[in-house]
Design a protein around this motif. Structure first.
Motif, PDB file in Angstrom:
ATOM      1  N   ASN A 214       0.844  -1.186   0.000  1.00  9.91           N
ATOM      2  CA  ASN A 214       0.000   0.000   0.000  1.00  9.91           C
ATOM      3  C   ASN A 214       0.887   1.246   0.000  1.00  9.91           C
ATOM      4  O   ASN A 214       1.003   1.957   1.001  1.00  9.91           O
ATOM      5  CB  ASN A 214      -0.921  -0.004   1.230  1.00  9.91           C
ATOM      6  N   ILE A 216       2.393   5.090  -0.895  1.00 10.91           N
ATOM      7  CA  ILE A 216       1.806   6.425  -1.022  1.00 10.91           C
ATOM      8  C   ILE A 216       1.622   6.733  -2.509  1.00 10.91           C
ATOM      9  O   ILE A 216       2.570   6.622  -3.283  1.00 10.91           O
ATOM     10  CB  ILE A 216       2.729   7.484  -0.379  1.00 10.91           C
ATOM     11  N   LEU A 385      -1.451  14.282   2.384  1.00  9.42           N
ATOM     12  CA  LEU A 385      -1.629  13.128   3.275  1.00  9.42           C
ATOM     13  C   LEU A 385      -2.858  13.297   4.166  1.00  9.42           C
ATOM     14  O   LEU A 385      -3.405  12.315   4.675  1.00  9.42           O
ATOM     15  CB  LEU A 385      -0.379  12.931   4.135  1.00  9.42           C
ATOM     16  N   HIS A 388      -5.784  11.302   3.361  1.00 10.48           N
ATOM     17  CA  HIS A 388      -5.703   9.879   3.710  1.00 10.48           C
ATOM     18  C   HIS A 388      -5.694   9.684   5.230  1.00 10.48           C
ATOM     19  O   HIS A 388      -5.237   8.649   5.728  1.00 10.48           O
ATOM     20  CB  HIS A 388      -4.444   9.270   3.085  1.00 10.48           C
ATOM     21  N   ASN A 389      -6.146  10.712   5.945  1.00 10.38           N
ATOM     22  CA  ASN A 389      -6.237  10.654   7.409  1.00 10.38           C
ATOM     23  C   ASN A 389      -4.892  10.392   8.073  1.00 10.38           C
ATOM     24  O   ASN A 389      -4.797   9.654   9.069  1.00 10.38           O
ATOM     25  CB  ASN A 389      -7.262   9.590   7.849  1.00 10.38           C
TER      26      ASN A 389
END
Length: 399
Positions: A214, A216, A385, A388-389
């Motif tokens: 996963n 970035i 970012l 994406h929390n």
């Protein structure tokens, strides 16, 4: 047969080295909006030095008396290959190597210092945690006087050179350890957490991203001209909520945009700023925001309710592999809170005759992963970012 085994061992060692990566922390000094990193310089493992991150400085400089242990510090002579490899080098009466370069915080002043070498210690990483310490045995930098520290945050002892020049800190590290010639920055928006400064980064482990399964999401665009000593990106267009700006002189974008880690807010030529502010204001007022009086250094401010935080999205159009790509800036990067219910457009009018038409500052760069790859002359950037929390301040526990 024995020779073949030795050769294979050497090749394996090189391969291992090429996969090494390094990680340093980034701290935000909130009062000055300056960003610095910390690592050890000198013969002791406990000689930390704080240095301002600057994408425009070539050779690192610092007040050497800030280093606790100077027993391994050595002067570089004028006739040495090290001195001759530094562009613009000079000599003093003692035949010591001197170097002069612009002060990033004083546009009309230069920093001149004696060129020296010492050991620098940095940490290897798995992409998230700090692992073992390694030493750059011949770290080259210059010693400057205390007067040059004016304007720097109190904890900072000098400036870390991150320019595209061969004498920069990152070039010295990647050359010494034979690793991928690139570095990455993830500037924190808060002073309470550490950001990430990767050298030769392979995996970026910032939860929820794990670096492999996963990763970035990143977007690539070519750097314009690293021979200039700066990092410039090719700006094709600017949008506000999808609407392109209408500029009186579109050629204002042809010089590209300079990326800076010392300018706190993006600075624009007056004509670019006015077009951006006008479009942003129209979109903001349509969202229910109320125009307020200016709050220096910002010219366009708005009243916003605590419950209503949506802001117009600003996008920069850049060349990509298959056409234009967009670097998107959302509320946290487009506006700045000046009062509880008042925000201002976080861009500054740089006048009619600025040196650069666009300089993208740190408020816009915070909480993005930014990668500078010398091997491909590419600039790579993530989405914010925050979408994406997560943030650049997410720092896993050390091993």
């Amino acid at each position: 047969m024995r020779g073949l085994i030795v050769l294979l061992f050497i090749l394996a060692t090189v391969t291992i080295k090429s996969n090494s990566q390094y990680l340093l922390p980034i701290t935000k000094h909130e009062p000055t909006k300056q960003f610095y990193t910390t690592f050890n310089i000198g013969s002791s493992a406990k000689s930390p030095v704080n240095l301002l991150l600057d994408l425009g400085t070539n050779l690192t400089w610092l007040e050497c008396r800030k280093i606790k242990f100077l027993t391994s510090l050595r002067l570089v002579t004028c006739q040495s290959s090290t001195c001759k490899s530094i562009p613009g080098n000079g000599c003093d009466n003692n035949k010591s190597c001197l170097y002069k370069q612009p002060n990033p915080l004083g546009p009309n002043s230069d920093i001149t210092g004696r060129v020296v070498q010492d050991r620098a210690s940095i940490s290897t990483t798995d992409g998230g945690k700090l692992l073992s310490q390694v030493s750059l045995h011949h770290f080259t930098f210059s010693c400057s006087g205390e007067k040059n520290l004016q304007g720097l945050a109190p904890p900072v002892a000098g400036v870390l050179g991150l320019s595209p020049g061969d004498s920069s800190f990152t070039k010295q590290v990647t050359s010494a350890f034979s690793v991928i010639p690139k570095f990455s920055l993830c500037l924190p928006s808060s002073s309470s957490g550490s950001g990430h400064f990767y050298i030769a980064g392979v995996h970026y482990l910032i939860p929820p991203f794990d670096g492999s399964n996963n990763p970035i999401p990143m977007t690539m665009s070519p750097l314009k001209d690293i021979g200039s000593g700066d990092y410039l990106i090719n700006v094709q267009s600017i949008y506000v909520d999808g609407t392109p700006l209408s500029l009186k002189n579109p050629n204002l974008l042809s010089g590209g945009a300079k990326l800076s880690t010392v300018v706190p807010y993006t600075v624009l030529h007056t004509d670019i700023y006015n077009a951006l502010a006008q479009s942003f204001t129209l979109k903001a007022e349509a969202m229910g925001l109320i125009k307020m009086s200016a709050k220096a250094p910002f010219k366009d401010c708005f009243e916003v309710s605590v419950s209503k935080k949506n802001m117009p999205v600003i996008e920069i159009g850049l060349p990509g592999r298959a056409g234009e790509v967009k670097w998107r800036f959302h509320g946290a990067n487009t506006v700045v809170n000046v009062m509880e219910t008042v925000v201002c457009l976080a861009f500054v009018d740089g006048g009619k005759k600025p040196k650069e038409m666009m300089v993208i500052g740190t408020h816009q760069l915070q909480d993005y992963m930014l990668e500078f790859d010398f091997s491909r002359t590419m600039f790579t950037f993530s989405d914010s970012l925050l979408l994406h929390n997560t943030t650049c301040s997410t720092w896993p526990s050390q091993k």
